[in-house]
Design a protein around this motif. Structure first.
Motif, PDB file in Angstrom:
ATOM      1  N   LEU A 178       0.885  -1.165   0.000  1.00 17.15           N
ATOM      2  CA  LEU A 178       0.000   0.000   0.000  1.00 17.15           C
ATOM      3  C   LEU A 178       0.916   1.206   0.000  1.00 17.15           C
ATOM      4  O   LEU A 178       1.678   1.407   0.944  1.00 17.15           O
ATOM      5  CB  LEU A 178      -0.845   0.019   1.266  1.00 17.15           C
ATOM      6  CG  LEU A 178      -2.198  -0.656   1.229  1.00 17.15           C
ATOM      7  CD1 LEU A 178      -2.813  -0.648   2.613  1.00 17.15           C
ATOM      8  CD2 LEU A 178      -3.110   0.046   0.237  1.00 17.15           C
ATOM      9  N   ASN A 199       1.412   4.283   0.872  1.00 17.26           N
ATOM     10  CA  ASN A 199       1.003   5.418   1.685  1.00 17.26           C
ATOM     11  C   ASN A 199       2.104   6.478   1.682  1.00 17.26           C
ATOM     12  O   ASN A 199       3.107   6.351   2.363  1.00 17.26           O
ATOM     13  CB  ASN A 199       0.726   4.952   3.121  1.00 17.26           C
ATOM     14  CG  ASN A 199       0.380   6.097   4.036  1.00 17.26           C
ATOM     15  OD1 ASN A 199       0.057   7.197   3.571  1.00 17.26           O
ATOM     16  ND2 ASN A 199       0.442   5.862   5.334  1.00 17.26           N
ATOM     17  N   GLY A 234      -7.553   5.338   2.940  1.00 18.89           N
ATOM     18  CA  GLY A 234      -7.945   3.939   2.771  1.00 18.89           C
ATOM     19  C   GLY A 234      -9.381   3.840   2.274  1.00 18.89           C
ATOM     20  O   GLY A 234      -9.690   3.068   1.360  1.00 18.89           O
ATOM     21  N   GLU A 287      -4.045   5.275  -3.912  1.00 20.42           N
ATOM     22  CA  GLU A 287      -3.653   5.845  -2.613  1.00 20.42           C
ATOM     23  C   GLU A 287      -2.459   6.790  -2.739  1.00 20.42           C
ATOM     24  O   GLU A 287      -2.317   7.705  -1.912  1.00 20.42           O
ATOM     25  CB  GLU A 287      -3.363   4.740  -1.586  1.00 20.42           C
ATOM     26  CG  GLU A 287      -2.078   3.947  -1.797  1.00 20.42           C
ATOM     27  CD  GLU A 287      -2.287   2.770  -2.729  1.00 20.42           C
ATOM     28  OE1 GLU A 287      -3.272   2.785  -3.480  1.00 20.42           O
ATOM     29  OE2 GLU A 287      -1.467   1.832  -2.721  1.00 20.42           O
ATOM     30  N   ILE A 309      -7.098  -3.102   4.002  1.00 17.76           N
ATOM     31  CA  ILE A 309      -6.577  -1.807   3.548  1.00 17.76           C
ATOM     32  C   ILE A 309      -6.871  -0.726   4.585  1.00 17.76           C
ATOM     33  O   ILE A 309      -5.990   0.055   4.959  1.00 17.76           O
ATOM     34  CB  ILE A 309      -7.197  -1.425   2.186  1.00 17.76           C
ATOM     35  CG1 ILE A 309      -6.650  -2.346   1.090  1.00 17.76           C
ATOM     36  CG2 ILE A 309      -6.911   0.033   1.841  1.00 17.76           C
ATOM     37  CD1 ILE A 309      -7.305  -2.168  -0.259  1.00 17.76           C
ATOM     38  N   MET A 338      -3.948   1.199   6.692  1.00 13.93           N
ATOM     39  CA  MET A 338      -3.811   2.648   6.541  1.00 13.93           C
ATOM     40  C   MET A 338      -4.004   3.356   7.878  1.00 13.93           C
ATOM     41  O   MET A 338      -3.323   4.338   8.183  1.00 13.93           O
ATOM     42  CB  MET A 338      -4.826   3.177   5.520  1.00 13.93           C
ATOM     43  CG  MET A 338      -4.507   2.857   4.067  1.00 13.93           C
ATOM     44  SD  MET A 338      -2.916   3.477   3.496  1.00 13.93           S
ATOM     45  CE  MET A 338      -3.220   5.237   3.502  1.00 13.93           C
TER      46      MET A 338
END
Lengths: 315, 361
Positions: B91, B93, B142, B152, B252, B256
């Motif tokens: 992910l 981020n 998220g 994202e 997810i 997040m």
């Protein structure tokens, strides 16, 4: 007060400002769409633009020639994209990570270079404002003249790049090959055509355009360089490529929609509407998120975008 | 997996990079950074040896210098861990930057309500509030991904810009601006909300211990818990995980939120441990630097702590370097990016080896 915004003179100036504001984003987005059509996601636009902005400013300051600054910015963009291409195409480093690294490099290097170059100066010296270039005859047209034909060189370039990129991507053999890489690189590879060479080429073009986009910010409008002056425009260019469904004309439409919003918020501040200015400044970023939500179907995304192409092991 | 080589040679990807290739990559990256850094020193008109010496002295020259290095490393440990936790699940981020702001904002808001109470109550409550603030801002990205299919990377970057304007709304002639103050900042927090110092007379504070504790916890979470298994599985093969019936959307959101909570702690640690007041300029950059820290630390807690200490030393040493040699301390931010690029290149390059093609004999 809001009715003031509809005065013809104000409408014309808002539209002209919108074109001006769209220029850096449009330049970067048109470069990016070529790279993304070739399957490479260059998230390093923000950093490339910052380097272009600094180089353009510095060379213009040293030589007194804006044209030299623009050329240098294009060259610096090409150089940065060469590094990016070497990492993601040749070494196959994760594209997102490499793009982020390029952004950090652009922010750090441009700030350092500015401080190092003007360590003794109390303030960073300004350069002359780049003049607008009214086109003969066309600039005299009513309404259209002041909107379209009293712009700066890079704005004309950005607008001309729309049909040029569209023609290249959809009407030439090379464009077809590039789009093929984004969808099915193996097909090209088995015909004996080099995938990496084409991706390098696409990224180089993207770098030149991002460098010019950055140059417009420093030399083209602010007449100086300020650290982090891109303020997310590289990222907005990425959003605009998505919002434009990877098609040049739609990218132009998306860029104009965003910049119109920006130009309007400047006008709204001008007529003294009591809205917190922070809210207006945050508007483009909020709209970027909204645009991404509304454009859910994601039509037109190249199938192999962001996936490094690897040949099967032959040995 | 090979490219057509010239003269009968080809590049072949190595099966798996072991510890030796990692060490080689770090050595190469350090050498390259030293070389480029030296050139940048020269460009600024300083002798490289003298500048490096000043950098080292500023970072480790005294107990005070060491303490300052730890102070600078503390938020970077938090943001490095925050980034790594999300990256382990693939992910992306990029929003630790904004989540640091969110943590500091919520912690400051709560501190106004709790002022005057016992530090034993205030400090834990405000740290929790900061985690909550970061978690909410992380979970927002998220949510945008799960419900709105928003990438994202884009959403977190946009949220990073948005929250800076949000904070400005609160601080510039806003409800939180310091009464009679000239700068865009809040008043000082209640003394009872401050994180206690570890050693009297030095600035290193409880946040550093908390950061180390979080490194251990994150390591445990990733390696030893069912959630950690899902995170690692999502990182290696999301599709297989979905086929097994794991609820990807929930995963997810949770990742997040956790990532944001860790970043929020960086905000609290700066607000309550160092600055004692809310000011945008003091929170800038930790999130983005955290990305470098996470990657250099190979997304592992121990590596992240080491990388954060190194970067803390660089940032801290840069002040003395600027005073003694006149090299702008902004050099450090360029150097940090160069370390990362050099490491990525070296890591990839040591993962390849030249091989002679059999038929080229």
């Amino acid at each position: 007060m809001l009715a003031d915004l509809l005065e013809p003179a104000i409408v014309i100036s808002v539209l002209a400002a919108a074109l001006r504001i769209a220029t850096p984003i449009l330049l970067a987005a048109l470069g990016e769409v070529v790279a993304e059509r070739a399957g490479v996601y260059n998230m390093g636009l923000e950093g490339t633009m910052l380097i272009g902005a600094f180089v353009a400013y510095f060379v213009t300051f040293q030589t007194g020639l804006a044209s030299a600054g623009l050329l240098a910015a294009a060259a610096s963009g090409a150089l940065v994209s060469l590094l990016f291409a070497f990492m993601v195409v040749t070494l196959q480093v994760e594209q997102i990570v490499t793009g982020l690294a390029i952004n950090l490099l652009g922010a750090g290097l441009s700030t350092y270079a500015l401080r190092a170059a003007f360590a003794d100066a109390a303030t960073v010296p300004a350069i002359g404002f780049m003049p607008s270039l009214p086109l003969p005859w066309l600039a005299g047209l009513p309404v259209l003249g002041p909107i379209l034909f009293e712009q700066k060189l890079l704005t004309y370039l950005a607008l001309l790049a729309v049909p040029a990129v569209a023609w290249f991507l959809f009407r030439t053999r090379m464009g077809l090959e590039l789009r093929c890489i984004g969808e099915n690189p193996k097909a090209l590879d088995t015909k004996g055509l080099s995938v990496p060479a084409r991706q390098y080429g696409a990224l180089l073009f993207g770098g030149v355009m991002a460098g010019l986009g950055g140059a417009f910010l420093s030399v083209g409008s602010a007449a100086r360089f300020v650290p982090d002056m891109t303020n997310g425009r590289g990222w907005l260019a990425l959003v605009i490529v998505i919002a434009g469904a990877w098609r040049p004309w739609r990218i132009l439409a998306a860029a104009l929609a965003f910049s119109l919003l920006d130009a309007l918020q400047l006008q709204i501040q001008g007529v003294g509407l009591k809205l917190p200015f922070q809210l207006l400044l945050a508007l483009p970023y909020i709209c970027a998120i909204l645009a991404m939500i509304l454009l859910r179907p994601r039509a037109g995304v190249p199938a192999m975008l962001g996936v490094a192409y690897r040949r099967e092991d032959v040995a | 997996m090979s490219w057509p080589g010239h003269f009968g040679w080809t590049l072949v990807r190595r099966p798996a990079g072991g510890l030796a290739s990692l060490a080689a990559a770090f050595t190469l990256a350090a050498l390259a950074t030293g070389l480029i850094g030296g050139l940048l020193f020269l460009a600024a008109g300083a002798a490289p040896a003298q500048a490096f010496a000043a950098l080292a002295k500023g970072a480790f020259g005294s107990w005070r210098a060491v303490s300052e290095t730890l102070v600078k490393a503390t938020p970077l440990i938090f943001t490095g861990l925050a980034t790594a936790l999300a990256f382990r699940a693939r992910l992306w981020n990029i929003g630790a930057e904004g989540q640091v702001f969110a943590g500091a904002i919520v912690a400051y808001g709560c501190s106004l309500q709790l002022a005057g109470l016992s530090p034993w109550l205030q400090v834990p409550a405000l740290l929790t509030a900061a985690m909550l603030g970061g978690a909410l801002y992380g979970a927002l990205a998220g949510l945008l991904k799960v419900l709105g299919r928003v990438d994202e990377v884009i959403s977190t970057v946009m949220l990073n810009y948005i929250i800076v304007f949000g904070l400005s709304l609160l601080l510039l002639h806003g409800p939180w601006s310091e009464a009679g103050g000239f700068f865009e900042q809040s008043a000082k927090i209640d003394p009872g909300a401050a994180l206690p110092k570890l050693v009297t007379g030095l600035r290193v504070h409880l946040g550093f211990v908390l950061a180390l504790l979080m490194a251990v916890l994150v390591g445990f979470l990733i390696e030893r818990t069912p959630l950690g298994f899902e995170i690692r599985a999502a990182g290696s093969n999301l599709r297989a995980l979905a086929f097994q019936g794991a609820r990807i959307g929930r995963l997810i959101l949770v990742v997040m939120a956790l990532s944001g909570a860790l970043a929020g702690l960086a905000g609290a640690s700066e607000l309550l441990g160092v600055q004692q007041r809310l000011k945008a300029g003091t929170l800038v950059g930790y999130g983005y630097t955290g990305i470098i820290i996470a990657i250099l630390g190979q997304l592992r807690p121990l590596g992240i702590v080491l990388a954060a200490l190194l970067f803390g030393a660089l940032v801290n040493g840069a002040t003395l370097m600027q005073i003694q040699t006149g090299v702008p301390s902004a050099l450090i931010y360029a150097l940090q990016a160069i370390v990362l690029l050099a490491f990525l290149i070296a890591r990839a390059a040591t993962g390849w080896r030249l091989r002679r093609l059999a038929h080229a004999g």
